[in-house]
Scaffold this motif. Structure first.
Motif, short mmCIF file in Angstrom:
data_model
loop_
_atom_site.label_atom_id
_atom_site.label_comp_id
_atom_site.label_asym_id
_atom_site.label_seq_id
_atom_site.Cartn_x
_atom_site.Cartn_y
_atom_site.Cartn_z
N ILE A 1 55.34 -9.12 13.97
CA ILE A 1 56.18 -9.33 12.89
C ILE A 1 57.56 -9.92 13.25
CG2 ILE A 1 57.59 -8.43 10.92
CD1 ILE A 1 55.68 -6.10 11.06
N ARG A 2 57.82 -11.07 12.80
CA ARG A 2 58.83 -11.63 13.10
C ARG A 2 59.82 -11.86 11.93
NH1 ARG A 2 57.08 -17.08 16.20
NH2 ARG A 2 56.28 -17.42 14.19
N ALA A 3 61.18 -11.63 12.30
CA ALA A 3 62.30 -11.68 11.09
C ALA A 3 63.43 -12.54 11.66
CB ALA A 3 62.43 -10.20 10.48
N THR A 4 63.86 -13.45 10.92
CA THR A 4 65.16 -13.96 11.12
C THR A 4 66.16 -13.88 10.15
OG1 THR A 4 63.88 -15.91 12.34
CG2 THR A 4 65.97 -16.29 11.84
N PRO A 5 67.32 -13.41 10.36
CA PRO A 5 67.99 -13.09 9.34
C PRO A 5 68.95 -14.50 8.53
CG PRO A 5 69.32 -13.13 11.36
CD PRO A 5 68.01 -13.10 11.73
N ALA A 6 68.85 -14.46 7.36
CA ALA A 6 69.34 -15.93 6.61
C ALA A 6 70.94 -15.95 7.03
CB ALA A 6 69.25 -15.67 5.29
N GLU A 7 71.52 -14.93 7.24
CA GLU A 7 72.81 -15.17 7.58
C GLU A 7 73.04 -15.09 9.28
OE1 GLU A 7 77.20 -12.92 7.66
OE2 GLU A 7 75.63 -12.33 6.12
N PRO A 8 73.55 -16.20 9.93
CA PRO A 8 73.27 -16.20 11.37
C PRO A 8 74.31 -15.08 11.92
CG PRO A 8 73.70 -18.49 10.48
CD PRO A 8 73.94 -17.48 9.41
N GLY A 9 73.93 -14.65 12.94
CA GLY A 9 74.58 -13.53 13.54
C GLY A 9 74.44 -12.21 12.93
N GLN A 10 73.88 -11.98 11.88
CA GLN A 10 73.76 -10.68 11.27
C GLN A 10 72.46 -9.86 11.99
OE1 GLN A 10 74.75 -8.71 8.52
NE2 GLN A 10 73.27 -7.31 9.52
#
Length: 224
Positions: free
Chosen positions: A82-91
C-alpha cells in the motif's frame, strides 16, 4: 505398429505435456508482466480524502483452507503493498494494518470513513462515515502488524497471514483531514518457480515415451 490403445495412450501423453507447457508458459509470462510493472500488479493511483481522522478498509479476510473448501483465492498468496502520498507536501502520514478487532476497538468513538464498496471500471470507492472525535496517535498503538509513517510517499509491505485484518490511512498525529493519493499492489513470488517446474514437468512427460522405448529396446537386445 501400436493398436488403438497405444495410440490413445500416446495422445493422452501429448495432451498432458501440452497442457503442462501452456501452464508453465502462462506462469512465466505472468512473472515477466509483473516484473515489467515494477515487480507488482498494481491498481491505479487515486485520490482519497476525508474531513475525519481515518480512512479504513473493509475486512481483509485471509483464511486457511480446509478439506472440502473451494480452492484458495490467488490473492491470498500474494504480498501486499500500500502506497500513500500526502496531497500536502511535508504532511506526515501513517499507513497501518492490524487485526480487525483491534482496529475497530481503536476507532471506537473516533470519526472515520469506512470502505463500504468499490468498483473497478470505472474505479470508484464508497465510504460510510462514522461520527466521533479525533484519533489517538496511531504509531503508539501496539497491535499493528505492518506500518509505514512519515512525510512524503509511504510504502507499507505486508506478507499476508491468516486472520481478519483492516488497513488504515491517517495523518501521523491522528488529526482530522486526511488527503492522500494511494494505490494497492500485489506480488506473487511463486510465479517463476511454478513456471519453471511446469515446463520441466512438460519436458519429462514429452521425453517419457522415448525413454521407455529405449529401455525396452535395450532389454530386448540383452535377451537376444
Amino acid at each position: 505398429m501400436g493398436g488403438p490403445s497405444g495410440r490413445t495412450g500416446r495422445g493422452l501423453v501429448v495432451a498432458a505435456g501440452a497442457l503442462l507447457a501452456l501452464a508453465g508458459l502462462a506462469a512465466v509470462g505472468a512473472h515477466v508482466a509483473q516484473q515489467a510493472d515494477g515487480g507488482w500488479f498494481a491498481s491505479s493511483t487515486e485520490r482519497f480524502s476525508t474531513p475525519t481522522s481515518v480512512l479504513v478498509t473493509d475486512e481483509i479476510l485471509v483464511e486457511e483452507g480446509r478439506p472440502g473448501d473451494p480452492p484458495t483465492d490467488l490473492g491470498e498468496l500474494a504480498e501486499v503493498r500500500i502506497r500513500a502520498t500526502p496531497a500536502e507536501p511535508g504532511q506526515p502520514v501513517f499507513v497501518g494494518i492490524g487485526p480487525k478487532a483491534d482496529v475497530d476497538a481503536y476507532l471506537r468513538g473516533t470519526a472515520h470513513d469506512r470502505m463500504a464498496s468499490f468498483d473497478l471500471e470505472p474505479f470508484a470507492v464508497r465510504f460510510d462515515r462514522v461520527p466521533g472525535g479525533p484519533a489517538p496517535a496511531p504509531a503508539a498503538q501496539p497491535f499493528w502488524v505492518a506500518t509505514a509513517s512519515g512525510p512524503g510517499t509511504q510504502t507499507l509491505l505486508w506478507d499476508k497471514t491468516r486472520g481478519a485484518w483492516s488497513a488504515v490511512v491517517m495523518n501521523a498525529d491522528g488529526s482530522p483531514g486526511v488527503d492522500v493519493r494511494a494505490d494497492v499492489g500485489l506480488r506473487f513470488g511463486f510465479l517463476l518457480p511454478l513456471g519453471v517446474a511446469l515446463l520441466a514437468a512438460a519436458a519429462l512427460v514429452a521425453a517419457g515415451p522415448s525413454v521407455l522405448r529405449r529401455v525396452r529396446s535395450a532389454n530386448a537386445s540383452r535377451r537376444e
